[in-house]
Design a protein around this motif. Sequence first.
Motif, mmCIF file in Angstrom:
data_model
loop_
_atom_site.group_PDB
_atom_site.id
_atom_site.type_symbol
_atom_site.label_atom_id
_atom_site.label_comp_id
_atom_site.label_asym_id
_atom_site.label_seq_id
_atom_site.Cartn_x
_atom_site.Cartn_y
_atom_site.Cartn_z
ATOM 1 N N ASP A 18 -2.040 -2.825 -2.382
ATOM 2 C CA ASP A 18 -0.609 -2.470 -2.380
ATOM 3 C C ASP A 18 -0.195 -1.827 -1.063
ATOM 4 O O ASP A 18 0.941 -1.993 -0.603
ATOM 5 C CB ASP A 18 -0.297 -1.522 -3.544
ATOM 6 N N ARG A 19 -1.104 -1.089 -0.453
ATOM 7 C CA ARG A 19 -0.804 -0.478 0.858
ATOM 8 C C ARG A 19 -0.633 -1.593 1.899
ATOM 9 O O ARG A 19 0.265 -1.555 2.735
ATOM 10 C CB ARG A 19 -1.916 0.492 1.287
ATOM 11 N N ALA A 20 -1.487 -2.602 1.805
ATOM 12 C CA ALA A 20 -1.372 -3.731 2.737
ATOM 13 C C ALA A 20 -0.041 -4.456 2.519
ATOM 14 O O ALA A 20 0.649 -4.815 3.483
ATOM 15 C CB ALA A 20 -2.549 -4.682 2.544
ATOM 16 N N LYS A 21 0.331 -4.645 1.236
ATOM 17 C CA LYS A 21 1.603 -5.344 0.954
ATOM 18 C C LYS A 21 2.793 -4.518 1.452
ATOM 19 O O LYS A 21 3.792 -5.074 1.924
ATOM 20 C CB LYS A 21 1.753 -5.576 -0.555
ATOM 21 N N THR A 22 2.693 -3.208 1.338
ATOM 22 C CA THR A 22 3.784 -2.352 1.844
ATOM 23 C C THR A 22 3.947 -2.564 3.343
ATOM 24 O O THR A 22 5.064 -2.757 3.847
ATOM 25 C CB THR A 22 3.477 -0.857 1.558
ATOM 26 N N LEU A 23 2.839 -2.576 4.057
ATOM 27 C CA LEU A 23 2.888 -2.778 5.508
ATOM 28 C C LEU A 23 3.468 -4.155 5.846
ATOM 29 O O LEU A 23 4.311 -4.292 6.751
ATOM 30 C CB LEU A 23 1.480 -2.617 6.100
ATOM 31 N N VAL A 24 3.031 -5.167 5.107
ATOM 32 C CA VAL A 24 3.531 -6.534 5.338
ATOM 33 C C VAL A 24 5.053 -6.585 5.187
ATOM 34 O O VAL A 24 5.768 -7.141 6.038
ATOM 35 C CB VAL A 24 2.851 -7.514 4.355
ATOM 36 N N LEU A 50 6.024 7.051 -1.199
ATOM 37 C CA LEU A 50 6.429 6.000 -0.256
ATOM 38 C C LEU A 50 5.471 4.819 -0.226
ATOM 39 O O LEU A 50 5.814 3.757 0.293
ATOM 40 C CB LEU A 50 6.529 6.589 1.156
ATOM 41 N N MET A 51 4.250 5.020 -0.744
ATOM 42 C CA MET A 51 3.272 3.923 -0.710
ATOM 43 C C MET A 51 2.217 4.176 -1.788
ATOM 44 O O MET A 51 1.698 5.284 -1.909
ATOM 45 C CB MET A 51 2.624 3.861 0.686
ATOM 46 N N PRO A 52 1.890 3.127 -2.565
ATOM 47 C CA PRO A 52 0.879 3.311 -3.622
ATOM 48 C C PRO A 52 -0.502 3.607 -3.023
ATOM 49 O O PRO A 52 -0.730 3.370 -1.832
ATOM 50 C CB PRO A 52 0.857 1.955 -4.333
#
Length: 219
Positions: free
Chosen positions: A94-100, A87-89
């Motif tokens: 990339d984790r920050a971009k997923t949250l964004v 669900l998240m790299p």
Amino acid sequence: MNHHTVTGFSSVPPFAQGLVRDLRVRWALYEAGLSYDVELIDPATRKSHPYRQKQPFGMVPAFTARGLELFESGAIVYLLAEESNALMPAEAADRAKTLVWMFAALNTVEPSLDALLSLDLQHSTEEWAKLRRPAVVETVRDRLAVLTAQLEGRDFLLGRFTAADILMATVLRLIRHTDLVASHPTVDAYLKRCELRPAFERAVEEQMAEYANSIQAAA
Ligand SMILES: N[C@@H](CCC(=O)N[C@@H](CS)C(=O)NCC(=O)O)C(=O)O
């Protein structure tokens, strides 16, 4: 007995079937390879004191994970993503971009799409709804144009599939009664790609089967 329990409604009107937000949690759990129990509540009891202990606003989903009572579909999906590479790299940027992009789905894209759903399927005969609709459609088109740009050359929002796609795809489904997504081919192809994922198919089939069962049980 599973470690996770998702709360959904035992029945909803036909227009809402396949859109109810516990779908997001079920989909995330299946992507992460986690099993869960389902607790179905009668929508008529959702504002009752006992249920508000689980979900203060009397909405679904509520979620129990290892004794922890949680609510808000976005928060639940993010907490699951924190523990699953599906669900998240792993990499911090990339984790920050997923949250964004999760916030973008819920905070920037969802409001106008949800408003359009409500105007068209709950208030369509009312004069104020007719007056309000064009401005809402304009905002929806703007959001779809931005998504088109983000998805250019990418299969998913970040390239690979993440929890942000679960939220964005379920948000886009809110306007399935219109041709607005279909008229944005890049977004349309993206949504179809998301909906073809086995975890999505399993989650939506399960939710729809529960509504069908509850109709049979009431008959
Ligand atoms: N922000 C909440 C919204 C939840 C929500 O809107 N749930 C709807 C079903 S999809 C609901 O329970 N509606 C009943 C109500 O508004 O009382 C989340 O994402 O969990």
